[in-house]
Design an enzyme around this catalytic site. Structure first.
Site, PDB file in Angstrom:
ATOM      1  N   TRP A 269     104.745 140.524  30.326  1.00 50.86           N
ATOM      2  CA  TRP A 269     103.032 140.360  30.423  1.00 50.86           C
ATOM      3  C   TRP A 269     102.898 141.304  31.641  1.00 50.86           C
ATOM      4  O   TRP A 269     101.584 141.771  31.253  1.00 50.86           O
ATOM      5  CB  TRP A 269     102.845 138.735  30.577  1.00 50.86           C
ATOM      6  CG  TRP A 269     103.148 137.966  29.501  1.00 50.86           C
ATOM      7  CD1 TRP A 269     104.225 137.017  29.657  1.00 50.86           C
ATOM      8  CD2 TRP A 269     102.622 138.110  28.270  1.00 50.86           C
ATOM      9  NE1 TRP A 269     104.209 136.656  28.383  1.00 50.86           N
ATOM     10  CE2 TRP A 269     103.489 137.057  27.420  1.00 50.86           C
ATOM     11  CE3 TRP A 269     101.785 138.787  27.565  1.00 50.86           C
ATOM     12  CZ2 TRP A 269     103.194 136.912  26.057  1.00 50.86           C
ATOM     13  CZ3 TRP A 269     101.536 138.666  26.016  1.00 50.86           C
ATOM     14  CH2 TRP A 269     102.434 137.702  25.483  1.00 50.86           C
TER      15      TRP A 269
ATOM     16  N   ASP B 218      97.850 136.877  37.135  1.00 46.95           N
ATOM     17  CA  ASP B 218      97.835 136.301  35.781  1.00 46.95           C
ATOM     18  C   ASP B 218      98.692 134.883  36.085  1.00 46.95           C
ATOM     19  O   ASP B 218      99.803 135.009  36.470  1.00 46.95           O
ATOM     20  CB  ASP B 218      98.542 137.239  34.813  1.00 46.95           C
ATOM     21  CG  ASP B 218      98.794 136.284  33.499  1.00 46.95           C
ATOM     22  OD1 ASP B 218      98.632 135.486  33.478  1.00 46.95           O
ATOM     23  OD2 ASP B 218      99.145 137.146  32.749  1.00 46.95           O
TER      24      ASP B 218
ATOM     25  N   LYS C 180      99.422 127.225  27.874  1.00 43.48           N
ATOM     26  CA  LYS C 180     100.915 126.779  28.664  1.00 43.48           C
ATOM     27  C   LYS C 180     100.425 125.554  29.370  1.00 43.48           C
ATOM     28  O   LYS C 180     101.348 124.402  29.194  1.00 43.48           O
ATOM     29  CB  LYS C 180     101.263 127.936  29.393  1.00 43.48           C
ATOM     30  CG  LYS C 180     102.182 129.135  28.518  1.00 43.48           C
ATOM     31  CD  LYS C 180     101.520 130.287  28.423  1.00 43.48           C
ATOM     32  CE  LYS C 180     102.247 131.167  27.245  1.00 43.48           C
ATOM     33  NZ  LYS C 180     101.725 132.572  27.461  1.00 43.48           N
TER      34      LYS C 180
HETATM   35  C1  LIG Z   1     101.399 133.851  27.275  1.00 43.29           C
HETATM   36  C2  LIG Z   1     101.115 134.726  28.257  1.00 43.29           C
HETATM   37  C3  LIG Z   1      99.978 135.666  28.192  1.00 43.29           C
HETATM   38  C4  LIG Z   1      99.329 135.778  26.720  1.00 43.29           C
HETATM   39  O1  LIG Z   1      98.576 135.191  26.506  1.00 43.29           O
HETATM   40  P1  LIG Z   1      97.641 135.150  25.140  1.00 43.29           P
HETATM   41  O2  LIG Z   1      96.676 134.031  25.310  1.00 43.29           O
HETATM   42  O3  LIG Z   1      98.467 134.965  24.225  1.00 43.29           O
HETATM   43  O4  LIG Z   1      97.095 136.311  25.193  1.00 43.29           O
HETATM   44  C5  LIG Z   1      99.618 136.473  29.291  1.00 43.29           C
HETATM   45  N1  LIG Z   1     100.129 136.274  30.292  1.00 43.29           N
HETATM   46  C6  LIG Z   1     101.295 135.425  30.566  1.00 43.29           C
HETATM   47  C7  LIG Z   1     101.829 135.156  32.126  1.00 43.29           C
HETATM   48  C8  LIG Z   1     101.636 134.561  29.711  1.00 43.29           C
HETATM   49  O5  LIG Z   1     102.730 133.535  29.973  1.00 43.29           O
END
Ligand SMILES: *Cc1c(COP(=O)(O)O)cnc(C)c1O
Length: 358
Positions: free
Chosen positions: A101, A168, A192
């Protein structure tokens, strides 16, 4: 029978959140209507949005210069919204390349300005988080991924830099106590650790906004969403409601308690991995994630032992979601806030059982 859910995301939710969500689909706030049928401008829903934002501020103990937004488009949309709003064409942003990511976020930023790779563990297949990094003077911001969902590594320290840090936190938001005010911007897809897919939380220090010259579409301009209090258009009403419920659930326990439980759960699992001859961890010990525990068969395992066999064995113990990411292989157990101690213990037992028969 309810399965023990180790999927990486969308992921396990607290039972009480699911029940409250169910009830709201039937009849929301005694309105005689489903939450799916009402106006997002109704006072009942505006209250949910306002309280969800207030809960984030409270849980993170944010100072007054921070704004909380609930947006569409997943965490992936933040990969471009961040540079679009913060990075001028002629400016440079620094990125920590510590996983899949993190890499994707960095690639998107290249569309808007210069990107400097502050450090990368790509050549070691992202098995650790580099401790040496280089952030150029004058960098507009430093972007990092606090928990690398795919590879199972996590920051347990923060870089000391002059520029604002953008994080993030999609896969470890509200999993531990942090000084959230040290970040310039934080984003997290809800699916998550704080609800269901369809909404992304953004926390931003508003002093960072308004410095780029490019024209921004209204939907991609943080200032528009701040001004409209995340109600510029129809927000994802039900995902916002589930995040609101999850935030209440988090508040009830407190971040301190949640962190203690997460440390304990992760310890049980890593201890089992380290004590086993059959399994081994895949990430440098000091960088191991409390959320996504990645492991694989060790070299001592018999050649004919396939990963499918353990996945099937685990399924007999009611366990789902432990297959590693497609390009990584091995196993990954995601043990987010809503994963119970009993769930983790069941996996540990299944691993021991499997080893004793292998
Ligand atoms: C799952 C995830 C994403 C992507 O998320 P989406 O909502 O599917 O765009 C981005 N960064 C991290 C760290 C993730 O775990």
């Amino acid at each position: 029978m309810k399965k023990i859910n180790f999927y990486s995301g969308p992921a396990v939710l607290p039972e009480e959140v699911l029940l409250q969500g169910q009830e709201a689909i039937r009849d929301f706030a005694g309105m005689g209507l489903s939450i799916l049928e009402i106006s997002h401008r109704s006072k009942e829903f505006v209250r949910v949005m306002d309280e969800a934002r207030a809960l984030v501020k409270e849980l993170m103990q944010l100072k007054d210069n921070y704004e909380v937004l609930f947006l569409h488009g997943g965490a992936s949309s933040q990969f471009f919204m961040v540079p679009m709003n913060l990075l001028g064409d002629a400016e440079t942003a620094a990125y920590f390349e510590t996983g899949r990511w993190a890499h994707l976020a960095m690639e998107e930023a290249k569309n808007f300005g210069a990107v400097h790779v502050a450090c990368s563990s790509k050549n070691e297949n992202f098995t650790h988080i580099p401790k040496k990094y280089n952030v150029p003077a004058g960098a507009k911001y430093l972007h990092l991924t606090s928990n690398n969902t795919v590879y199972g590594s996590q920051f347990h320290w923060w870089p000391e830099v002059q520029c604002p840090v953008v994080a993030d936190m999609s896969s470890d938001i509200f999993s531990r106590q942090l000084d959230f005010n040290r970040f310039g911007l934080i984003y997290a897809g809800a699916q998550k650790n704080m609800g269901a897919a369809g909404v992304t939380m953004v926390v931003v220090n508003k002093e960072l906004l308004g410095n780029v010259k490019r024209k921004l579409p209204a939907m991609l301009d943080y200032r528009v969403h701040i001004e409209k209090q995340s109600m510029h258009n129809t927000p994802p009403v039900f995902p916002v409601y589930l995040s609101f419920l999850t935030l209440q659930w988090i508040k009830k326990q407190g971040l301190k308690k949640i962190e203690e439980r997460n440390i304990q759960k992760a310890k049980s699992l890593y201890d089992a991995i380290d004590a086993s001859y059959l399994f081994e961890g895949t990430v440098a010990k000091e960088d191991r994630s409390l959320m996504n525990v990645c492991f694989r068969f060790s070299k001592e395992a018999k050649k004919e032992l396939t990963e499918e066999k353990f996945v099937a064995f685990a399924a007999e113990h009611n366990i789902v979601g432990i297959k590693g990411y497609k390009t990584v292989g091995g196993f990954r157990a995601s043990i987010y806030n809503a994963m119970s101690e009993i769930g983790v213990d069941t996996l540990v037992e299944a691993m021991r059982d499997f080893e004793s028969r292998a």
